[in-house]
Design a protein around this motif. Structure first.
Motif, PDB file in Angstrom:
ATOM      1  N   ASP A   4       0.896  -1.163  -0.054  1.00  0.00           N
ATOM      2  CA  ASP A   4      -0.016   0.012   0.104  1.00  0.00           C
ATOM      3  C   ASP A   4       0.795   1.381  -0.136  1.00  0.00           C
ATOM      4  O   ASP A   4       0.654   2.198  -0.607  1.00  0.00           O
ATOM      5  CB  ASP A   4      -0.919   0.218   1.414  1.00  0.00           C
ATOM      6  CG  ASP A   4      -2.110  -1.034   1.343  1.00  0.00           C
ATOM      7  OD1 ASP A   4      -2.227  -1.636   0.148  1.00  0.00           O
ATOM      8  OD2 ASP A   4      -2.483  -1.657   2.388  1.00  0.00           O
ATOM      9  N   ALA A   5       2.016   1.444   0.806  1.00  0.00           N
ATOM     10  CA  ALA A   5       2.968   2.320   0.861  1.00  0.00           C
ATOM     11  C   ALA A   5       3.429   2.749  -0.434  1.00  0.00           C
ATOM     12  O   ALA A   5       3.680   3.719  -0.727  1.00  0.00           O
ATOM     13  CB  ALA A   5       3.867   2.130   1.873  1.00  0.00           C
ATOM     14  N   ARG A   6       4.020   1.539  -1.096  1.00  0.00           N
ATOM     15  CA  ARG A   6       4.401   1.836  -2.622  1.00  0.00           C
ATOM     16  C   ARG A   6       3.551   2.645  -3.462  1.00  0.00           C
ATOM     17  O   ARG A   6       3.966   3.435  -4.340  1.00  0.00           O
ATOM     18  CB  ARG A   6       4.829   0.301  -3.291  1.00  0.00           C
ATOM     19  CG  ARG A   6       5.981  -0.096  -2.752  1.00  0.00           C
ATOM     20  CD  ARG A   6       6.431  -1.310  -3.502  1.00  0.00           C
ATOM     21  NE  ARG A   6       7.660  -1.851  -3.064  1.00  0.00           N
ATOM     22  CZ  ARG A   6       7.660  -2.986  -2.097  1.00  0.00           C
ATOM     23  NH1 ARG A   6       6.449  -3.558  -1.737  1.00  0.00           N
ATOM     24  NH2 ARG A   6       8.744  -3.151  -1.779  1.00  0.00           N
ATOM     25  N   GLU A  26      12.829   4.124  -3.156  1.00  0.00           N
ATOM     26  CA  GLU A  26      14.202   3.935  -2.481  1.00  0.00           C
ATOM     27  C   GLU A  26      13.540   4.393  -1.003  1.00  0.00           C
ATOM     28  O   GLU A  26      14.391   3.842  -0.035  1.00  0.00           O
ATOM     29  CB  GLU A  26      15.220   4.614  -2.967  1.00  0.00           C
ATOM     30  CG  GLU A  26      15.601   4.082  -4.350  1.00  0.00           C
ATOM     31  CD  GLU A  26      15.311   4.344  -5.510  1.00  0.00           C
ATOM     32  OE1 GLU A  26      14.500   5.469  -5.315  1.00  0.00           O
ATOM     33  OE2 GLU A  26      14.917   3.685  -6.564  1.00  0.00           O
ATOM     34  N   PHE A  27      13.074   5.390  -1.107  1.00  0.00           N
ATOM     35  CA  PHE A  27      12.617   5.961   0.521  1.00  0.00           C
ATOM     36  C   PHE A  27      11.426   5.224   1.160  1.00  0.00           C
ATOM     37  O   PHE A  27      11.053   5.813   2.309  1.00  0.00           O
ATOM     38  CB  PHE A  27      12.083   7.392   0.224  1.00  0.00           C
ATOM     39  CG  PHE A  27      13.200   8.235  -0.439  1.00  0.00           C
ATOM     40  CD1 PHE A  27      14.370   8.486   0.458  1.00  0.00           C
ATOM     41  CD2 PHE A  27      13.209   8.819  -1.582  1.00  0.00           C
ATOM     42  CE1 PHE A  27      15.276   9.349   0.007  1.00  0.00           C
ATOM     43  CE2 PHE A  27      14.165   9.284  -1.824  1.00  0.00           C
ATOM     44  CZ  PHE A  27      15.185   9.855  -1.351  1.00  0.00           C
ATOM     45  N   LEU A  28      11.181   4.220   0.742  1.00  0.00           N
ATOM     46  CA  LEU A  28      10.050   3.328   1.248  1.00  0.00           C
ATOM     47  C   LEU A  28      10.110   2.887   2.904  1.00  0.00           C
ATOM     48  O   LEU A  28       9.444   3.322   3.453  1.00  0.00           O
ATOM     49  CB  LEU A  28       9.535   2.103   0.323  1.00  0.00           C
ATOM     50  CG  LEU A  28       8.625   1.272   1.103  1.00  0.00           C
ATOM     51  CD1 LEU A  28       7.253   1.751   0.884  1.00  0.00           C
ATOM     52  CD2 LEU A  28       8.591  -0.094   0.268  1.00  0.00           C
ATOM     53  N   ASP A  29      11.630   2.358   3.000  1.00  0.00           N
ATOM     54  CA  ASP A  29      11.598   1.803   4.509  1.00  0.00           C
ATOM     55  C   ASP A  29      11.624   3.124   5.523  1.00  0.00           C
ATOM     56  O   ASP A  29      11.348   3.064   6.807  1.00  0.00           O
ATOM     57  CB  ASP A  29      12.801   1.197   4.366  1.00  0.00           C
ATOM     58  CG  ASP A  29      12.908  -0.395   3.588  1.00  0.00           C
ATOM     59  OD1 ASP A  29      11.685  -0.966   3.806  1.00  0.00           O
ATOM     60  OD2 ASP A  29      13.678  -0.804   3.167  1.00  0.00           O
ATOM     61  N   LEU A  62      10.132   5.691   5.147  1.00  0.00           N
ATOM     62  CA  LEU A  62       8.572   6.559   5.299  1.00  0.00           C
ATOM     63  C   LEU A  62       7.706   5.497   6.068  1.00  0.00           C
ATOM     64  O   LEU A  62       6.527   6.014   6.352  1.00  0.00           O
ATOM     65  CB  LEU A  62       8.249   7.072   3.997  1.00  0.00           C
ATOM     66  CG  LEU A  62       9.291   8.114   3.346  1.00  0.00           C
ATOM     67  CD1 LEU A  62       8.616   8.643   1.794  1.00  0.00           C
ATOM     68  CD2 LEU A  62       9.187   9.514   4.181  1.00  0.00           C
ATOM     69  N   LEU A  63       7.754   4.280   5.960  1.00  0.00           N
ATOM     70  CA  LEU A  63       6.955   3.488   6.434  1.00  0.00           C
ATOM     71  C   LEU A  63       6.627   3.614   7.724  1.00  0.00           C
ATOM     72  O   LEU A  63       7.419   3.561   8.538  1.00  0.00           O
ATOM     73  CB  LEU A  63       7.407   1.869   6.304  1.00  0.00           C
ATOM     74  CG  LEU A  63       6.516   0.819   6.032  1.00  0.00           C
ATOM     75  CD1 LEU A  63       5.456   1.005   4.801  1.00  0.00           C
ATOM     76  CD2 LEU A  63       7.281  -0.593   5.985  1.00  0.00           C
ATOM     77  N   ALA A  96       1.119  10.285   6.064  1.00  0.00           N
ATOM     78  CA  ALA A  96       1.607  11.589   6.961  1.00  0.00           C
ATOM     79  C   ALA A  96       3.210  11.821   6.734  1.00  0.00           C
ATOM     80  O   ALA A  96       3.708  12.736   6.335  1.00  0.00           O
ATOM     81  CB  ALA A  96       1.159  11.508   8.436  1.00  0.00           C
ATOM     82  N   ASN A  97       3.768  10.468   6.801  1.00  0.00           N
ATOM     83  CA  ASN A  97       5.311  10.528   6.638  1.00  0.00           C
ATOM     84  C   ASN A  97       5.734  11.157   5.233  1.00  0.00           C
ATOM     85  O   ASN A  97       6.420  11.768   4.985  1.00  0.00           O
ATOM     86  CB  ASN A  97       6.054   9.282   7.074  1.00  0.00           C
ATOM     87  CG  ASN A  97       6.040   8.837   8.455  1.00  0.00           C
ATOM     88  OD1 ASN A  97       5.694   9.808   9.303  1.00  0.00           O
ATOM     89  ND2 ASN A  97       5.937   7.489   8.793  1.00  0.00           N
TER      90      ASN A  97
END
Length: 172
Positions: free
Chosen positions: A97-99, A110-113, A115-116, A125-126
């Motif tokens: 879902d975050a992707r 690349e920023f997924l981890d 901002l999760l 929000a992140n």
């Protein structure tokens, strides 16, 4: 100083099929050989010993229990394992879902981890906060690079005449 040891693997050990035909000599590629220093080997042995000791302690603990305690303990272990699996599945779903959220906001994955969050609301929000700060930082860098002195140039007529004379020189 750490002593270095070289460990090489052959095609037979790794299960790979040799590409050379029978009767021909095949040189080993450099990538097949791996070098391990003594500290790495010591750490590996230490981790294996720790895992073995933990398994023995677990077996002794279970062996010392009566039938009811053993069943209760095994049930608790199964419940913990199931809870861990459920948490892993929920984490994977949250990442998926975050992707989608990052793609909507045009943020690289690349920023997924970083901002999760713990749930999708926190992750959104992140992502919003990151997008705002990231865009501001990029804009500041663009303005910084564009800010500078305007190049000094002629009035145009002088360079035009010299260009015309250069053209005539080659045309003749």
């Amino acid at each position: 100083m750490a002593e270095e040891k070289t460990v090489t693997t052959t095609a037979a050990e790794t299960g790979e099929k040799p590409e050379a035909a029978e009767g021909t000599v095949q040189e080993k590629p450099e990538a097949a050989a791996k070098t391990y220093d003594q500290a790495y080997v010591d750490d590996l042995i230490e981790r294996q010993k720790a895992a073995q000791e933990a398994a023995v302690a677990e077996a002794l603990k279970v062996a010392g229990m009566d039938k009811d305690a053993k069943e209760k303990y095994e049930q608790e272990q199964a419940e913990e394992k199931m809870a861990k699996r459920e948490a892993d599945i929920a984490r994977r779903e949250l990442k998926a879902d975050a992707r989608e959220v990052l793609a909507e906001k045009q943020i690289p994955t690349e920023f997924l981890d970083m901002l999760l969050g713990s749930d999708l609301k926190e992750t959104k929000a992140n992502a919003d906060a990151f997008k705002t700060k990231f865009d501001a930082a990029v804009q500041a860098q663009v303005e910084k690079r564009l800010a500078g002195k305007t190049p000094q140039g002629g009035n145009g007529s002088q360079s035009g005449t010299s260009m015309k004379s250069e053209i005539e020189k080659y045309m003749a």
